[in-house]
Structure formats: C-alpha cells, structure tokens
Motif scaffolding. Structure first.
Motif, PDB file in Angstrom:
ATOM      1  N   ILE B 152      42.928  30.757  95.079  1.00  0.00           N
ATOM      2  CA  ILE B 152      44.651  31.120  93.925  1.00  0.00           C
ATOM      3  C   ILE B 152      43.414  30.150  92.904  1.00  0.00           C
ATOM      4  CG2 ILE B 152      46.699  29.933  93.274  1.00  0.00           C
ATOM      5  CD1 ILE B 152      47.247  31.008  95.400  1.00  0.00           C
ATOM      6  N   GLN B 153      43.216  30.265  91.704  1.00  0.00           N
ATOM      7  CA  GLN B 153      42.402  29.257  90.830  1.00  0.00           C
ATOM      8  C   GLN B 153      43.574  28.650  89.697  1.00  0.00           C
ATOM      9  OE1 GLN B 153      38.739  31.815  89.807  1.00  0.00           O
ATOM     10  NE2 GLN B 153      38.432  29.363  90.154  1.00  0.00           N
ATOM     11  N   ILE B 154      44.265  27.868  89.036  1.00  0.00           N
ATOM     12  CA  ILE B 154      44.343  27.077  88.006  1.00  0.00           C
ATOM     13  C   ILE B 154      43.404  26.956  86.904  1.00  0.00           C
ATOM     14  CG2 ILE B 154      46.326  25.517  86.746  1.00  0.00           C
ATOM     15  CD1 ILE B 154      47.792  25.911  89.911  1.00  0.00           C
ATOM     16  N   VAL B 155      43.257  27.233  85.372  1.00  0.00           N
ATOM     17  CA  VAL B 155      42.829  27.451  84.779  1.00  0.00           C
ATOM     18  C   VAL B 155      43.288  26.108  83.949  1.00  0.00           C
ATOM     19  CG1 VAL B 155      40.641  28.040  83.337  1.00  0.00           C
ATOM     20  CG2 VAL B 155      40.617  29.056  85.408  1.00  0.00           C
ATOM     21  N   VAL B 156      42.836  25.211  83.558  1.00  0.00           N
ATOM     22  CA  VAL B 156      43.450  24.010  82.821  1.00  0.00           C
ATOM     23  C   VAL B 156      42.910  23.652  81.230  1.00  0.00           C
ATOM     24  CG1 VAL B 156      44.301  22.133  82.825  1.00  0.00           C
ATOM     25  CG2 VAL B 156      44.720  23.304  85.044  1.00  0.00           C
ATOM     26  N   GLN B 157      44.134  23.625  80.359  1.00  0.00           N
ATOM     27  CA  GLN B 157      43.236  23.525  78.946  1.00  0.00           C
ATOM     28  C   GLN B 157      44.587  22.415  78.598  1.00  0.00           C
ATOM     29  OE1 GLN B 157      43.425  25.105  74.847  1.00  0.00           O
ATOM     30  NE2 GLN B 157      41.917  26.744  76.407  1.00  0.00           N
ATOM     31  N   VAL B 158      43.736  21.229  77.866  1.00  0.00           N
ATOM     32  CA  VAL B 158      45.137  20.213  77.373  1.00  0.00           C
ATOM     33  C   VAL B 158      45.191  20.420  76.083  1.00  0.00           C
ATOM     34  CG1 VAL B 158      45.540  17.900  77.678  1.00  0.00           C
ATOM     35  CG2 VAL B 158      44.280  18.404  79.561  1.00  0.00           C
ATOM     36  N   MET B 196      40.122  31.340  76.816  1.00  0.00           N
ATOM     37  CA  MET B 196      40.977  30.898  78.463  1.00  0.00           C
ATOM     38  C   MET B 196      41.473  31.917  78.930  1.00  0.00           C
ATOM     39  SD  MET B 196      42.867  27.441  80.400  1.00  0.00           S
ATOM     40  CE  MET B 196      44.617  27.885  79.801  1.00  0.00           C
ATOM     41  N   VAL B 197      42.071  32.351  78.083  1.00  0.00           N
ATOM     42  CA  VAL B 197      43.534  34.033  78.468  1.00  0.00           C
ATOM     43  C   VAL B 197      42.342  34.343  79.625  1.00  0.00           C
ATOM     44  CG1 VAL B 197      45.158  35.761  77.901  1.00  0.00           C
ATOM     45  CG2 VAL B 197      45.585  33.245  77.523  1.00  0.00           C
ATOM     46  N   ASP B 198      41.028  34.863  77.838  1.00  0.00           N
ATOM     47  CA  ASP B 198      40.426  35.785  78.663  1.00  0.00           C
ATOM     48  C   ASP B 198      39.795  36.036  80.033  1.00  0.00           C
ATOM     49  OD1 ASP B 198      41.530  37.742  76.319  1.00  0.00           O
ATOM     50  OD2 ASP B 198      39.109  36.838  74.724  1.00  0.00           O
ATOM     51  N   PHE B 199      39.084  34.629  80.165  1.00  0.00           N
ATOM     52  CA  PHE B 199      38.725  34.151  80.985  1.00  0.00           C
ATOM     53  C   PHE B 199      39.476  34.222  82.610  1.00  0.00           C
ATOM     54  CE2 PHE B 199      37.592  30.767  84.284  1.00  0.00           C
ATOM     55  CZ  PHE B 199      36.247  30.589  85.197  1.00  0.00           C
ATOM     56  N   CYS B 200      39.991  33.740  82.265  1.00  0.00           N
ATOM     57  CA  CYS B 200      41.777  34.399  83.736  1.00  0.00           C
ATOM     58  C   CYS B 200      41.975  35.385  84.204  1.00  0.00           C
ATOM     59  CB  CYS B 200      42.266  33.463  83.360  1.00  0.00           C
ATOM     60  SG  CYS B 200      42.492  31.887  83.046  1.00  0.00           S
ATOM     61  N   ALA B 201      42.409  36.201  82.765  1.00  0.00           N
ATOM     62  CA  ALA B 201      42.222  38.435  82.985  1.00  0.00           C
ATOM     63  C   ALA B 201      41.160  38.400  83.760  1.00  0.00           C
ATOM     64  CB  ALA B 201      42.166  38.313  81.486  1.00  0.00           C
ATOM     65  N   SER B 202      39.672  38.166  83.146  1.00  0.00           N
ATOM     66  CA  SER B 202      38.481  38.777  83.651  1.00  0.00           C
ATOM     67  C   SER B 202      38.668  38.558  84.940  1.00  0.00           C
ATOM     68  CB  SER B 202      37.228  37.937  82.896  1.00  0.00           C
ATOM     69  OG  SER B 202      37.295  36.850  83.485  1.00  0.00           O
ATOM     70  N   ILE B 203      38.471  37.529  85.470  1.00  0.00           N
ATOM     71  CA  ILE B 203      39.561  37.515  87.533  1.00  0.00           C
ATOM     72  C   ILE B 203      40.715  38.109  88.046  1.00  0.00           C
ATOM     73  CG2 ILE B 203      39.081  35.132  89.339  1.00  0.00           C
ATOM     74  CD1 ILE B 203      38.070  33.017  86.502  1.00  0.00           C
ATOM     75  N   GLY B 204      41.049  37.567  87.431  1.00  0.00           N
ATOM     76  CA  GLY B 204      42.868  38.762  88.383  1.00  0.00           C
ATOM     77  C   GLY B 204      43.814  37.904  88.760  1.00  0.00           C
ATOM     78  N   SER B 228      50.618  30.554  83.502  1.00  0.00           N
ATOM     79  CA  SER B 228      50.282  32.192  83.643  1.00  0.00           C
ATOM     80  C   SER B 228      49.647  32.218  84.100  1.00  0.00           C
ATOM     81  CB  SER B 228      51.379  32.787  81.975  1.00  0.00           C
ATOM     82  OG  SER B 228      51.815  33.968  81.990  1.00  0.00           O
ATOM     83  N   ASN B 229      49.819  34.409  84.601  1.00  0.00           N
ATOM     84  CA  ASN B 229      48.760  34.465  85.167  1.00  0.00           C
ATOM     85  C   ASN B 229      48.769  36.252  83.692  1.00  0.00           C
ATOM     86  OD1 ASN B 229      50.884  36.150  86.430  1.00  0.00           O
ATOM     87  ND2 ASN B 229      50.046  36.400  88.315  1.00  0.00           N
ATOM     88  N   ASN B 230      49.090  36.094  82.947  1.00  0.00           N
ATOM     89  CA  ASN B 230      49.798  37.388  82.291  1.00  0.00           C
ATOM     90  C   ASN B 230      49.751  37.393  81.326  1.00  0.00           C
ATOM     91  OD1 ASN B 230      50.314  39.921  82.526  1.00  0.00           O
ATOM     92  ND2 ASN B 230      52.388  39.715  81.619  1.00  0.00           N
ATOM     93  N   PHE B 231      49.089  35.722  80.801  1.00  0.00           N
ATOM     94  CA  PHE B 231      49.064  35.720  78.949  1.00  0.00           C
ATOM     95  C   PHE B 231      48.019  36.813  77.772  1.00  0.00           C
ATOM     96  CE2 PHE B 231      49.373  30.922  80.143  1.00  0.00           C
ATOM     97  CZ  PHE B 231      50.522  30.631  79.244  1.00  0.00           C
ATOM     98  N   GLN B 232      47.214  37.564  78.550  1.00  0.00           N
ATOM     99  CA  GLN B 232      46.672  38.849  78.052  1.00  0.00           C
ATOM    100  C   GLN B 232      48.018  39.873  77.620  1.00  0.00           C
ATOM    101  OE1 GLN B 232      46.550  37.899  81.138  1.00  0.00           O
ATOM    102  NE2 GLN B 232      46.358  39.403  82.638  1.00  0.00           N
ATOM    103  N   ALA B 233      48.812  39.667  77.925  1.00  0.00           N
ATOM    104  CA  ALA B 233      49.861  40.918  77.597  1.00  0.00           C
ATOM    105  C   ALA B 233      50.306  40.461  76.457  1.00  0.00           C
ATOM    106  CB  ALA B 233      51.208  40.540  78.659  1.00  0.00           C
ATOM    107  N   ALA B 234      49.974  39.151  75.646  1.00  0.00           N
ATOM    108  CA  ALA B 234      50.689  38.895  74.541  1.00  0.00           C
ATOM    109  C   ALA B 234      49.519  39.402  73.632  1.00  0.00           C
ATOM    110  CB  ALA B 234      50.325  37.805  74.055  1.00  0.00           C
TER     111      ALA B 234
END
Lengths: 225, 282
Positions: B152-158, B196-204, B228-234
């Motif tokens: 599991i990954q958590i990609v963080v942006q401050v 960042m949202v795109d990057f996370c979505a590309s992973i799953g 969220s693992n679902n920001f790309q819905a926006a």
C-alpha cells in the motif's frame, strides 16, 4: 512528448535561452529501463554525478537528470529518464517511452530473473516507442564476479538476437558507464544521418517546426554530430 | 528508507483473514484503549490454544508499525507546530513552506529510524524533479514481506497556509535550475494537486493521495489531512483540483480519523474499494 518536440526541433538554440540553459545543438531523450534493483539509478548517478552509494532506494515512478556532452563540436543535451522497475509503476513509466530516441535496457548479471525479463522489456520498447529508437543492452554489476549467474556470452548472444549493442557495466567500479552512453549517442546520430540519406524530406522542416508525438523525433536539419 | 528487492512482476498482496476481519479491527481498537487482548479462537479459555499461538506472530508483524507510525507522526507534528505557531517578536523569522515541510519530514524520518520501523513501513523522499513531475513530497509505503515491495502506498503532498506561499524559497543550485525548468515544462498543463492524483490513479486503488495541511484557516497550528484513492473521480467534474477543492472535504465533516485510525482503515480495506478519510494529525 511535447517538451521533446519543442526542444529537439530547436537546433542551434544558442543565445535563445528563456531561463535555464538552452545553449545546445541537439537534445536527446534517453530512458533507462529494466527490472527493479538492477542498478538503473546507480548507473545514472555514476554517469551524471560520478557518485555511487550502495544504499538501495527503490525509485518511485520516474525521475530524470540532464547531462550535456560534446560530439564533433556539437553540444548535445541528454535528458536521461530513470524509470522504476516495479510493475506497479508500469503505466506511468511507459507513458514516457514516447519520443525517446534511445534506451539502455539493463539487467543484473547476478540475477537470472532480470536477464530473463530482457525480452519482455524489449517488447515494451517496441510497443510504446517508435521503430527507430536505439537500444543498448547493459549487464550491470559486473564487479560482482563471484555472484555472476549470467555469462558474458549469454548477454552478448541475446543482444545479437535482439539487434542491440551490448556492454557489461559496473556503476560501482565505473566500468563502461560512460562508454554505454557514448555508444548510444553514436547510434542515435548514425540513425539520424541514415534517415536523412534515405528520406531527404525530413530536412524540409523549419527550425521551429514541432515534431509530433507519433512521428520519429528526428532533428529537422539532420545531424552533423 | 526504501530497501525493496527486485522483481518487475506483480505480486498480489497476501490476504490475511485475521487482518481483514472486523473482529480484528475491533480488537485493535480495544487494544488501543488499553483493553486486555482476547484471542478470537479461545474466548472464555484460560489459555490460548496452539493455533492462536501460531497465528499471533503474523498478526503482530503486520500491524507492528502502526503504533510506531503514530509515534513518529506525533513527534513530527509537535515539532512542526512549534514553528507554525511561533511569533517572532522582531518579525524577522518567517519559515518558508519548504522549511516547514523539511521540519516535519526530517523529524518523522529521525524518529522512524530510532524506532527501527523501516522494514515494514518506509518513507521515500522525492527528488526536486519528482516533486514537480509527480506532485509528491514523499511516499509512505506499507511493505510486503519478504519482497519488501510496496503493498500500500500513501503519496503525500504538503499544503501550506496561503499566506506562507509568498515566502521566498532558497534558490536552487544553478545546475539544478535547468532540470527543474524542464520538469515544469513537462507538467505545465496540470496543477500540482492534479499531478499527484494522476500519479496515484496510474498505480491503482492501493495507492492513496494524502494532502497534508500544515495549518488551516482558523486553526493555524494544527495538521490535518485528506486521504483518498478516489480523487480522480473529481477529474472532469470540477474545473481543477486544487487546495480549495481539497479543503472543501472538511465542510460538514463529522468524523476525523487519528493517524492510527487512518492506517488501520487502509490496511484492512478490501481491494479496489474507493475510500476517502479525513485525518487530524495532532
């Protein structure tokens, strides 16, 4: 790749810098690919920064470094992309294959699985890149002779079968690192000249013509490097 | 730091029925409150049976890092908060967003090394180029054993208070400027949040985007997060994904997770399920 299209098409950009160093004659986009932990990042660090650390940090997604080289009085800027080898990043890494002029396909001579995956990586290049992309096969970690499981001959034979150039390398001991990049640059330049000879139409584009993503990313004025 | 091994082939996360069960979630919750742990297989029995004894190390190994992570976060938040709330009497000290990010991150990393937790849960700091390309400051990963590949990954942006954004950063070394400008050109058509949202979505779905707010309006000393693992819905539904949009998640929110709760939730969630949680880190 839009960036590549703009930059590569801008031959002889001396003095036109709008910030950053745009003082170059050509820009080549290169990718380093291969299984996780074969030493792609170390290889790039050795080439770009002449540094090496044995600490292993798995690359997240994609990263890049820029290095300028000279060939026949021409200044060639290399934009070298370091890709993550893990499967979970495959979507993002393959997106960067587009517009790449050269690949260093790397395996680890102490890891049979990484050698076995070379064919799959070659297929990835064919699938996501353009036909004229040049490839060098690199068997890394040749300093670890005692742990070798892939012979030099096996590497050379596979390279021949795939139509790639071949080097055994060591990022740690700085063996054949520079040579691998230099050979790749030579191959790209040769291919560009060859394409010019067979298709003079490529010279008709203006200096600021944009290259499409799907078209072979050749220099509009050809390559004298 | 990351010490993952080779393998480009995909390795499916091992599903541990004990970890995924609601019972285990409630057990963990009760453990947190200081309740006496009770094995699921020997309820009412004075001694644990052989099977529960055999299973215990697995359960323990899987979640050992969660209280340690919580400890690291507490230290990092506390240290960062000192800077967030500090008022220089001479009005000369104005830490930049970059400095605040580094304070949080370095305190976290220092503590995680002290606690020796990096075999199960690691933190990979992005290079300056990656920060632009991927929109991430760092990536936390729950590691799979024995490969140490991310499970599991958590990609963080401050995200910083808007009034801090104008504070000048240290000028990057000259050689770096060029590559940073190239990275900017590569990603110029998207906001840093969208990247960042795109990057996370590309992973799953096992990759979460976490926007970490170092202070919010009317609560400048606290650290909050939206994960969220679902920001790309926006994407496509909103003009753009930016701080304002992310901060809207807090409006009308009734429940804020703790860092521990956040990790428990994502480590016990079913695969491919969309999840969004709000977190109060301190």
């Amino acid at each position: 790749m839009d960036l590549y299209g703009k930059m590569a098409a801008t031959q002889d950009a001396k003095g036109k810098g709008e910030g950053g160093d745009q003082n170059f004659d050509y820009m080549f986009k290169l990718l380093i690919i291969g299984n996780s932990s074969v030493g792609k990042t170390s290889f790039l660090f050795r080439y770009a920064d002449d540094a090496f650390t044995s600490a292993f940090v798995s690359t997240v997604g994609i990263d890049f470094k820029v290095k300028t080289v000279y060939k026949n009085d021409k200044r060639i800027k290399l934009q070298i992309w370091d890709t993550a080898g893990q499967e979970r990043y495959r979507t993002i890494t393959t997106a960067y294959y587009r517009g790449a002029m050269g690949f260093i396909l790397m395996y680890d001579i102490t890891n049979e699985e990484s050698f076995g995956a070379v064919q799959d990586w070659a297929t990835q290049i064919k699938t996501y890149s353009w036909d004229n992309a040049q490839v060098v096969l690199a068997g890394n970690k040749c300093d670890m002779e005692e742990e070798r499981v892939v012979s030099v001959d096996s590497g050379r034979l596979l390279a021949e079968q795939l139509g790639f150039e071949f080097f055994e390398t060591s990022a740690k001991d700085n063996v054949n690192v520079k040579q691998t990049f230099e050979r790749l640059v030579d191959l790209i330049c040769d291919k560009m000249s060859e394409s010019l000879d067979t298709d003079p139409a490529v010279t008709t584009g203006g200096p600021t013509a944009k290259l499409s993503d799907s078209a072979p990313p050749l220099q509009q004025q050809g390559c004298n490097c | 730091m990351d010490v993952s091994s080779n393998g480009s082939s995909s390795i499916k996360p091992q599903t541990n029925p004990f970890v995924n069960s609601k019972l285990m979630s409630s057990l963990r919750a009760s453990l947190q409150k200081g309740a006496i742990p009770v094995s699921s297989s020997n309820e009412g029995s004075p001694r644990p049976n052989i099977f529960s004894t055999l299973w215990r190390p697995n359960i323990s190994n899987t979640d050992d890092f969660i209280p340690l992570y919580s400890d690291c976060i507490a230290k990092a938040c506390s240290r960062t908060q000192e800077y967030l709330l500090f008022k220089d009497p001479e009005d000369k000290f104005h830490p930049s967003p970059e400095v605040l990010t580094q304070i949080f991150l370095m305190t976290y990393i220092g503590q995680s090394l002290n606690l020796n937790m990096t075999d199960n849960f690691n933190c990979t700091v992005m290079t300056p180029e990656q920060r632009i390309l991927l929109g991430a400051d760092w990536v936390w990963a729950v590691l799979e054993k024995p490969t140490k590949n991310p499970r599991i990954q958590i990609v963080v942006q401050v995200l910083h208070m808007p009034d801090r954004e104008g504070i000048a950063e240290d000028y990057p070394p000259e050689g770096r400027t060029e590559s940073l400008q190239m990275a900017q050109k590569e990603s110029s058509n998207k906001t840093v949040c969208e990247r960042m949202v795109d990057f996370c979505a590309s992973i799953g779905k096992d990759c979460y985007a976490l926007f970490l707010f170092l202070g919010r309006k009317n609560d400048t000393g606290k650290i909050y997060g939206v994960l969220s693992n679902n920001f790309q819905a926006a994407v496509g539904k909103c003009d753009k994904i930016d701080r304002d949009l992310i901060e809207n998640f807090f409006k009308g929110s009734r429940y804020l997770h703790t860092p521990t709760g956040m990790l428990q939730t994502i480590t016990t969630k079913k695969d491919e399920e969309p999840l969004t949680v709000l977190i109060k880190f301190n």
